[in-house]
Design a protein around this motif. Sequence first.
Motif, PDB file in Angstrom:
ATOM      1  N   VAL A  83      51.808  27.753  29.350  1.00 25.02           N
ATOM      2  CA  VAL A  83      50.612  28.578  29.510  1.00 25.02           C
ATOM      3  C   VAL A  83      49.467  27.896  28.769  1.00 25.02           C
ATOM      4  CG1 VAL A  83      49.569  30.820  28.995  1.00 25.02           C
ATOM      5  CG2 VAL A  83      51.973  30.690  29.701  1.00 25.02           C
ATOM      6  N   ILE A  84      48.304  27.783  29.411  1.00 24.26           N
ATOM      7  CA  ILE A  84      47.167  27.129  28.750  1.00 24.26           C
ATOM      8  C   ILE A  84      46.122  28.129  28.255  1.00 24.26           C
ATOM      9  CG2 ILE A  84      47.448  24.946  29.982  1.00 24.26           C
ATOM     10  CD1 ILE A  84      44.976  25.801  31.683  1.00 24.26           C
ATOM     11  N   GLU A  85      46.153  29.354  28.817  1.00 27.98           N
ATOM     12  CA  GLU A  85      45.148  30.342  28.432  1.00 27.98           C
ATOM     13  C   GLU A  85      45.692  31.748  28.653  1.00 27.98           C
ATOM     14  OE1 GLU A  85      40.893  31.658  30.245  1.00 27.98           O
ATOM     15  OE2 GLU A  85      41.227  29.492  30.044  1.00 27.98           O
ATOM     16  N   ILE A  86      45.293  32.656  27.758  1.00 28.17           N
ATOM     17  CA  ILE A  86      45.677  34.065  27.859  1.00 28.17           C
ATOM     18  C   ILE A  86      44.401  34.893  27.894  1.00 28.17           C
ATOM     19  CG2 ILE A  86      46.879  35.972  26.725  1.00 28.17           C
ATOM     20  CD1 ILE A  86      48.378  33.759  25.114  1.00 28.17           C
ATOM     21  N   SER A  87      44.356  35.873  28.791  1.00 29.80           N
ATOM     22  CA  SER A  87      43.208  36.780  28.821  1.00 29.80           C
ATOM     23  C   SER A  87      43.702  38.190  29.116  1.00 29.80           C
ATOM     24  CB  SER A  87      42.182  36.333  29.860  1.00 29.80           C
ATOM     25  OG  SER A  87      42.724  36.370  31.154  1.00 29.80           O
ATOM     26  N   LYS A  88      42.823  39.142  28.847  1.00 29.31           N
ATOM     27  CA  LYS A  88      43.120  40.556  29.104  1.00 29.31           C
ATOM     28  C   LYS A  88      41.974  41.135  29.925  1.00 29.31           C
ATOM     29  CE  LYS A  88      45.392  40.700  24.705  1.00 29.31           C
ATOM     30  NZ  LYS A  88      45.240  41.066  23.305  1.00 29.31           N
ATOM     31  N   PRO A  89      41.968  40.840  31.221  1.00 30.66           N
ATOM     32  CA  PRO A  89      40.851  41.293  32.051  1.00 30.66           C
ATOM     33  C   PRO A  89      40.822  42.812  32.198  1.00 30.66           C
ATOM     34  CG  PRO A  89      42.582  40.376  33.426  1.00 30.66           C
ATOM     35  CD  PRO A  89      42.986  40.124  32.002  1.00 30.66           C
ATOM     36  N   ASP A  90      39.633  43.348  32.214  1.00 35.27           N
ATOM     37  CA  ASP A  90      39.432  44.784  32.413  1.00 35.27           C
ATOM     38  C   ASP A  90      39.072  44.986  33.883  1.00 35.27           C
ATOM     39  OD1 ASP A  90      39.136  47.476  31.977  1.00 35.27           O
ATOM     40  OD2 ASP A  90      37.102  47.301  31.180  1.00 35.27           O
ATOM     41  N   THR A 111      54.072  28.370  24.772  1.00 30.46           N
ATOM     42  CA  THR A 111      55.087  29.266  25.318  1.00 30.46           C
ATOM     43  C   THR A 111      54.747  30.692  24.918  1.00 30.46           C
ATOM     44  OG1 THR A 111      56.798  27.569  25.235  1.00 30.46           O
ATOM     45  CG2 THR A 111      57.543  29.850  25.313  1.00 30.46           C
ATOM     46  N   ILE A 112      54.853  31.592  25.879  1.00 31.12           N
ATOM     47  CA  ILE A 112      54.589  33.010  25.656  1.00 31.12           C
ATOM     48  C   ILE A 112      55.909  33.759  25.792  1.00 31.12           C
ATOM     49  CG2 ILE A 112      53.324  35.039  26.454  1.00 31.12           C
ATOM     50  CD1 ILE A 112      51.537  32.724  25.441  1.00 31.12           C
ATOM     51  N   GLN A 113      56.198  34.604  24.823  1.00 23.90           N
ATOM     52  CA  GLN A 113      57.375  35.469  24.911  1.00 23.90           C
ATOM     53  C   GLN A 113      56.880  36.884  25.189  1.00 23.90           C
ATOM     54  OE1 GLN A 113      59.714  36.984  21.441  1.00 23.90           O
ATOM     55  NE2 GLN A 113      61.252  35.580  22.263  1.00 23.90           N
ATOM     56  N   LEU A 114      57.403  37.486  26.243  1.00 24.53           N
ATOM     57  CA  LEU A 114      57.033  38.845  26.627  1.00 24.53           C
ATOM     58  C   LEU A 114      58.208  39.776  26.383  1.00 24.53           C
ATOM     59  CD1 LEU A 114      55.328  37.808  29.949  1.00 24.53           C
ATOM     60  CD2 LEU A 114      54.167  38.590  27.891  1.00 24.53           C
ATOM     61  N   ASN A 115      57.940  40.879  25.698  1.00 24.00           N
ATOM     62  CA  ASN A 115      58.975  41.863  25.381  1.00 24.00           C
ATOM     63  C   ASN A 115      58.504  43.234  25.854  1.00 24.00           C
ATOM     64  OD1 ASN A 115      60.826  40.236  23.514  1.00 24.00           O
ATOM     65  ND2 ASN A 115      58.808  39.891  22.653  1.00 24.00           N
ATOM     66  N   PHE A 116      59.341  43.894  26.622  1.00 25.64           N
ATOM     67  CA  PHE A 116      59.070  45.244  27.106  1.00 25.64           C
ATOM     68  C   PHE A 116      60.186  46.139  26.574  1.00 25.64           C
ATOM     69  CE2 PHE A 116      57.256  42.226  30.003  1.00 25.64           C
ATOM     70  CZ  PHE A 116      56.010  42.736  30.285  1.00 25.64           C
ATOM     71  N   ARG A 117      59.815  47.243  25.886  1.00 22.41           N
ATOM     72  CA  ARG A 117      60.806  48.133  25.288  1.00 22.41           C
ATOM     73  C   ARG A 117      60.435  49.579  25.579  1.00 22.41           C
ATOM     74  NH1 ARG A 117      60.734  44.696  19.887  1.00 22.41           N
ATOM     75  NH2 ARG A 117      62.183  43.087  20.535  1.00 22.41           N
ATOM     76  N   ASP A 138      48.244  25.100  33.967  1.00 22.68           N
ATOM     77  CA  ASP A 138      47.529  23.850  34.237  1.00 22.68           C
ATOM     78  C   ASP A 138      47.090  23.708  35.682  1.00 22.68           C
ATOM     79  OD1 ASP A 138      47.257  22.507  31.842  1.00 22.68           O
ATOM     80  OD2 ASP A 138      49.234  21.577  31.959  1.00 22.68           O
ATOM     81  N   ASP A 139      47.947  24.150  36.613  1.00 25.93           N
ATOM     82  CA  ASP A 139      47.660  23.962  38.034  1.00 25.93           C
ATOM     83  C   ASP A 139      46.667  24.991  38.587  1.00 25.93           C
ATOM     84  OD1 ASP A 139      49.191  26.245  38.091  1.00 25.93           O
ATOM     85  OD2 ASP A 139      50.812  25.395  39.317  1.00 25.93           O
ATOM     86  N   GLY A 140      46.111  25.833  37.702  1.00 24.25           N
ATOM     87  CA  GLY A 140      45.139  26.827  38.130  1.00 24.25           C
ATOM     88  C   GLY A 140      45.751  28.155  38.537  1.00 24.25           C
ATOM     89  N   GLN A 141      47.072  28.217  38.621  1.00 23.68           N
ATOM     90  CA  GLN A 141      47.754  29.460  38.983  1.00 23.68           C
ATOM     91  C   GLN A 141      47.707  30.447  37.822  1.00 23.68           C
ATOM     92  OE1 GLN A 141      49.340  30.203  42.004  1.00 23.68           O
ATOM     93  NE2 GLN A 141      48.405  28.325  42.758  1.00 23.68           N
ATOM     94  N   ASN A 142      47.767  31.737  38.154  1.00 20.75           N
ATOM     95  CA  ASN A 142      47.814  32.806  37.166  1.00 20.75           C
ATOM     96  C   ASN A 142      49.054  33.646  37.373  1.00 20.75           C
ATOM     97  OD1 ASN A 142      45.242  32.216  36.064  1.00 20.75           O
ATOM     98  ND2 ASN A 142      44.257  33.413  37.668  1.00 20.75           N
ATOM     99  N   LYS A 143      49.550  34.228  36.300  1.00 18.95           N
ATOM    100  CA  LYS A 143      50.597  35.245  36.367  1.00 18.95           C
ATOM    101  C   LYS A 143      50.074  36.455  35.616  1.00 18.95           C
ATOM    102  CE  LYS A 143      55.273  36.545  35.054  1.00 18.95           C
ATOM    103  NZ  LYS A 143      55.393  37.477  36.141  1.00 18.95           N
ATOM    104  N   ASP A 144      50.044  37.591  36.300  1.00 18.21           N
ATOM    105  CA  ASP A 144      49.614  38.827  35.662  1.00 18.21           C
ATOM    106  C   ASP A 144      50.833  39.639  35.257  1.00 18.21           C
ATOM    107  OD1 ASP A 144      46.963  38.259  35.954  1.00 18.21           O
ATOM    108  OD2 ASP A 144      46.613  39.634  37.619  1.00 18.21           O
TER     109      ASP A 144
END
Length: 144
Positions: free
Chosen positions: A45-52, A2-8, A82-88
């Motif tokens: 979420v199975i993987e996290i990346s920071k693409p340039d 699980t990923i928690q995203l915080n925007f402040r 898992d299903d190959g989908q990404n969320k940016d």
Amino acid sequence: MTIQLNFRCINNSYSQEYADQYHCGKESENNRKYHWGHSFEVPDVIEISKPDEHFKLIAELEDGTQLQKEIEDVYILRLKFDDGQNKDCAVSRTILKKTNEAYLEKEGINRFCFYLNEEPKALEVLDGVYLTEEDAYGEDFVVV
């Protein structure tokens, strides 16, 4: 995971000295650290990346026509499922003050915090996507 995203959005008028002197070091109603905050969790979420790379903003008109615009100078956090989908999740670098990452072992959560400058104003164009008005609405949209 699980990923928690915080925007402040940082309040540049916040005074730690005032907080220390009058509120035991804590923020108060008239002395807030942040103007606003938005947090949410993304499970599975199975993987996290920071693409340039450039961020692709996609919009849809009322008639169903899709428009796309590539935006440079954007910090992207890509979540893969898992299903190959990404969320940016993305933030224009001109409004990004800093980021912070932490793993909360007790909760089993990876936390990502994005601290945004007051100016230029951040617009949330999609869930987890904060851009400047110029980036979000400017020229360069093409029909796809």
